[in-house]
Design an enzyme around this catalytic site. Structure first.
Site, PDB file in Angstrom:
ATOM      1  N   GLY A  91       0.812  -1.116  -0.028  1.00 63.65           N
ATOM      2  CA  GLY A  91      -0.157  -0.080  -0.100  1.00 63.65           C
ATOM      3  C   GLY A  91       0.723   1.409   0.061  1.00 63.65           C
ATOM      4  O   GLY A  91       2.039   1.029  -0.347  1.00 63.65           O
ATOM      5  N   LEU A 100      -3.961  -5.063  -5.896  1.00 68.65           N
ATOM      6  CA  LEU A 100      -3.017  -4.402  -5.704  1.00 68.65           C
ATOM      7  C   LEU A 100      -1.844  -4.999  -4.849  1.00 68.65           C
ATOM      8  O   LEU A 100      -1.988  -5.362  -3.888  1.00 68.65           O
ATOM      9  CB  LEU A 100      -3.443  -3.024  -4.875  1.00 68.65           C
ATOM     10  CG  LEU A 100      -2.598  -1.769  -4.912  1.00 68.65           C
ATOM     11  CD1 LEU A 100      -2.470  -1.353  -6.359  1.00 68.65           C
ATOM     12  CD2 LEU A 100      -3.288  -0.835  -4.212  1.00 68.65           C
ATOM     13  N   ASP A 101      -0.600  -4.910  -5.403  1.00 66.19           N
ATOM     14  CA  ASP A 101       0.610  -5.304  -4.693  1.00 66.19           C
ATOM     15  C   ASP A 101       0.833  -6.804  -4.582  1.00 66.19           C
ATOM     16  O   ASP A 101       1.586  -7.137  -3.707  1.00 66.19           O
ATOM     17  CB  ASP A 101       1.125  -4.303  -3.542  1.00 66.19           C
ATOM     18  CG  ASP A 101       1.132  -3.068  -3.741  1.00 66.19           C
ATOM     19  OD1 ASP A 101       1.326  -2.606  -4.779  1.00 66.19           O
ATOM     20  OD2 ASP A 101       0.795  -2.183  -2.808  1.00 66.19           O
ATOM     21  N   GLU A 102      -0.108  -7.517  -5.037  1.00 67.00           N
ATOM     22  CA  GLU A 102      -0.061  -8.913  -4.746  1.00 67.00           C
ATOM     23  C   GLU A 102       0.142  -9.700  -6.104  1.00 67.00           C
ATOM     24  O   GLU A 102      -0.068 -11.093  -6.157  1.00 67.00           O
ATOM     25  CB  GLU A 102      -1.400  -9.305  -4.259  1.00 67.00           C
ATOM     26  CG  GLU A 102      -1.783  -8.667  -2.888  1.00 67.00           C
ATOM     27  CD  GLU A 102      -2.698  -9.184  -2.011  1.00 67.00           C
ATOM     28  OE1 GLU A 102      -3.392 -10.115  -2.272  1.00 67.00           O
ATOM     29  OE2 GLU A 102      -3.049  -8.723  -0.820  1.00 67.00           O
TER      30      GLU A 102
END
EC number: 3.5.1.10
Lengths: 296, 296, 296, 296
Positions: free
Chosen positions: A213, A239-241
């Site tokens: 995040g 997101l970000d995964e």
């Protein structure tokens, strides 16, 4: 000390690669190499991976050269079809002279963009940068002198979906096949992600999955970590995964304020993204099960 | 590039490897994989390297499993002979269940020896340690309780050649095929080196080729380097100039006195030698032209 | 993973540093800190080092801030004199707002120059780049647009001494106090070295003292090392033997041809030189006995 | 920043350290160094840190030697009291000859325990290991031969609180002042944590804050990270959230199965914990605001 990108010999019109994923089974390598041999290909490089030798998935990447490959690739693809069916392969055969077409998304920070442009300029990055798009006008002066189109597309939370259509239009116009988020700092709408599966590379300024995040350097400072990191990954809906392509870290200590972490982080972000982009344009990456297999 | 030791799935009686070096030529991989396929082998792992794609040397290592391999290996070797002749191959086919037999040479420092014994004890090092020999009696208490024979063979400059005969007798008696110089600190006479080509691994306590010869930590201190290193290499007639297998470094600074360099160096030496030994016993190394190709 | 440059809080007109070297003796720190306290200085940072606590040399660096320091520095220097004499100190007191004046020497390779210019441009490198000089005209287009004078001074082995006079004139004209050899690839004549003792920083593309001299990447390739390095050092009369400021390494393997080593090396050279320059302009380095003490 | 353990000159009865935390204010260093000077102390080492130069907290650590320090320490502490009050200091004065008394908690894995015992045995770890306690009997044979008492205290979730009393009794009996959780794998009850604030060091087998909780190597495998880590931290009531002392990472890739991650991780855990313990017993760590300041 860091591992580094291995770049194979100069790409010319006779070089190609074939990448295969299929359920593990006897005879895959023998069949594929025999096929290549019968068509006069010389194998330059070959790498493989079994997720589990007994019941898992098998991944194979072979780089080869072949007389008149450019003219013969379509015919070869047809000829390979029966093998692909027999082994239930997901596969692609690539002409390595066909350069990837990169679209770079930036915001206001220049370091990652500059790094990519420099590597492209000295021909280390063997791809075409077909456009740079940004929600700010700031980077224009370092882009257009290089002959690369620069588009300023302002984006707000409200206009994100609408602007995605403009993005898609631009990407289509320039026939981009790879999107590089070079510290773009904006969420990419689902319609773009769907259109470019495993073709969007983001650089996140932390050692994922730590500090997912916003404001990861602030998070790192607050937690008092002794190393900070950067992560290049493919963008997915979460997101970000998405699948991690590359990561690296730098040592810090109690003296590093947030601004110091940012400064050290800049060097990490530049290097980590550059490696990931290099492997992507060399077609060295297979995505499987939200992870990457990087053949290098 | 895969910086850490990759250990393949459990070695069992059906696993083997074939390692090939030959002049670059069309069809090598296809021919070898076809051969293996026809004999029912399943390829577990394959790696290759061309020193130069046009006129160079080609190196191939394939790991496979095959029903009843232990019984069939001699027959297979015979069958492979025509291929080897056709391609002018230097080659070996190995039964991975046949564990290497290590003889460890030590002096008075225990750290590298302890590291090897610990890794062997927890079965990370899948080899037999058939003997430990030393010019001092000091290490005996940590060796014999593990059921490993310990020989105290005092060596002076004058008796070196004569003692080499005793060493050779012991090595023969225990059928050792690999010698590990775990900070042995003595010159190995030519007759031992000739008898064990590319089978003697030494750990040198510097980043070779810097600080060749004696007291490398003193040399490093005097020069004021900011990193110190360790190097594992095969032993050849030219001291400290044999093919390098692995190297690593640690950061130091002006505060490090010679004793500090030694302390930091101990950790490096342990890790670097352990990696090199691991690759050697997994048969992952090819020596060519005073360099190593490490397939991992 | 790498250590990184720690930059202290923003430099303003009230910040200074005092750097002291003297024979080890009781009361040095107490005397200097008492002196600073009595003059109303607030100590921001302090570091010290004893080469040997009993009979060695002592080094001290204190960073402080003080009201009206710019106006008071000359007076302070006078006041400090008796202390310096009493302890036989070699010392300097620096006004940290007085920025160093850098002259960058380049040849045809742009990567190190670009790195320095970028860090200067984003104000990470808090110094003035007063000129760039080169034996080739190539780099001019990336220098002059930034408002930095670029001088093309062709040099051959025969004209080296004569051209040194031109170099010295230019350096004087621009009041340069630090010379950065950013892959300049030319020998610096003694008259320049004498004029700028411990003020000329070179980046050598190897892990010194390994691969001294020309073509270090070719030497590294030939030796088959598993790590390549870069070294930033002060230039002395003995080529590649000056005091080392910083070093770092990158992992390579048998697949790396000379061109690959050069490519990986470029990233190292950029980072290693940038760190060394940063410490130099922050006045964090003491040279003693052909070694550096870097307080960071 | 000094990435490796720096061990000062041999500890003798005349060596001490003073560690101070207080609100930032003019004259702290001058006052403390003047105090030491007046009492005939020679400063061997001094380090300081301001969390914020204008309104933050100030931390100071000075190592010194003084004639008859052992006899004078109580008197000195009394003399220092007024200074401490004036500057609102939290402080401690330590006699460096008084060795810390370590109690090591282990479970069934031996690698971290062996590492600590080895470093203690060769006198690199200058502390007393007063006991080893385990919920299993397995490690007894490697502990008792060294003359260290070994206690087998079985613990279940149900008996944890009750067993904590036995632990506390043992710790008191042996006058332990530091607890090392060397892969103990059990939750430490609050009553032990309260009794030993910032005196319990745990090694967590991940790069915190990534992979908090159980089975971090399985978590790392599932996420597909390209580096794995280990973290040494002080234990607080919040599991895996205490102040981080040290972290490090190792590179892995898609070929690493969970067992491989564990193997590579073992080497990391050993080294990272050893560094943290070293700094703790040298009294080089200050805890502030759930972070550590490590003076090295």
């Amino acid at each position: 000390m860091k591992p580094h990108i291995y770049i194979p010999a100069p790409i010319d019109s006779n070089r190609g690669s074939i990448i295969v994923s299929c359920p593990e089974r006897l005879g895959i390598v023998a069949t594929v190499t025999q096929f290549l041999y019968e068509h006069g290909a010389n194998i330059l490089n070959s790498d493989q991976f079994s997720s589990d030798p007994h019941e898992g998935f098998f991944f194979l990447r072979i780089e080869f050269c072949m007389e008149n490959f450019a003219k013969r690739i379509d015919h070869l693809r047809q000829q390979f079809m029966p093998i692909a069916i027999r082994f239930q392969m997901t596969w692609r055969m690539t002409h390595l002279m066909e350069r990837k077409k990169l679209a770079i998304f930036v915001s206001k920070e220049d370091h990652v963009l500059r790094e990519l442009l420099w590597r492209w300029n000295i021909k280390e990055l063997k791809a075409d940068i077909v456009m740079v798009v940004s929600n700010h006008p700031d980077m224009e002066p370092i882009v257009t002198p290089l002959g690369i189109p620069y588009y300023h597309v302002p984006v707000t939370k409200e206009t994100r979906e609408k602007m995605a259509d403009i993005h898609l239009e631009l990407l289509e116009k320039h026939r981009a096949d790879t999107l590089i988020l070079a510290r773009y700092m904006q969420i990419i709408p689902g319609k773009i992600i769907e259109r470019f599966p495993n073709q969007i590379i983001n650089i996140h300024h932390s050692f994922l999955p730590a500090f997912i995040g916003g404001k990861p350097y602030h998070q790192a400072f607050a937690r008092g970590v002794k190393l900070i990191g950067a992560t290049a990954h493919y963008v997915t809906e979460n997101l970000d995964e998405g699948p991690i392509i590359e990561q690296d870290v730098s040592r810090v200590n109690h003296r590093y304020q947030v601004e110091d972490l940012k400064r050290v982080g800049r060097d990490l972000e530049r290097i980590v993204l550059a490696r990931a982009v290099q492997w992507h344009i060399n077609d060295q990456i297979i995505v499987h099960d939200n992870k990457t297999i990087v053949f290098r």
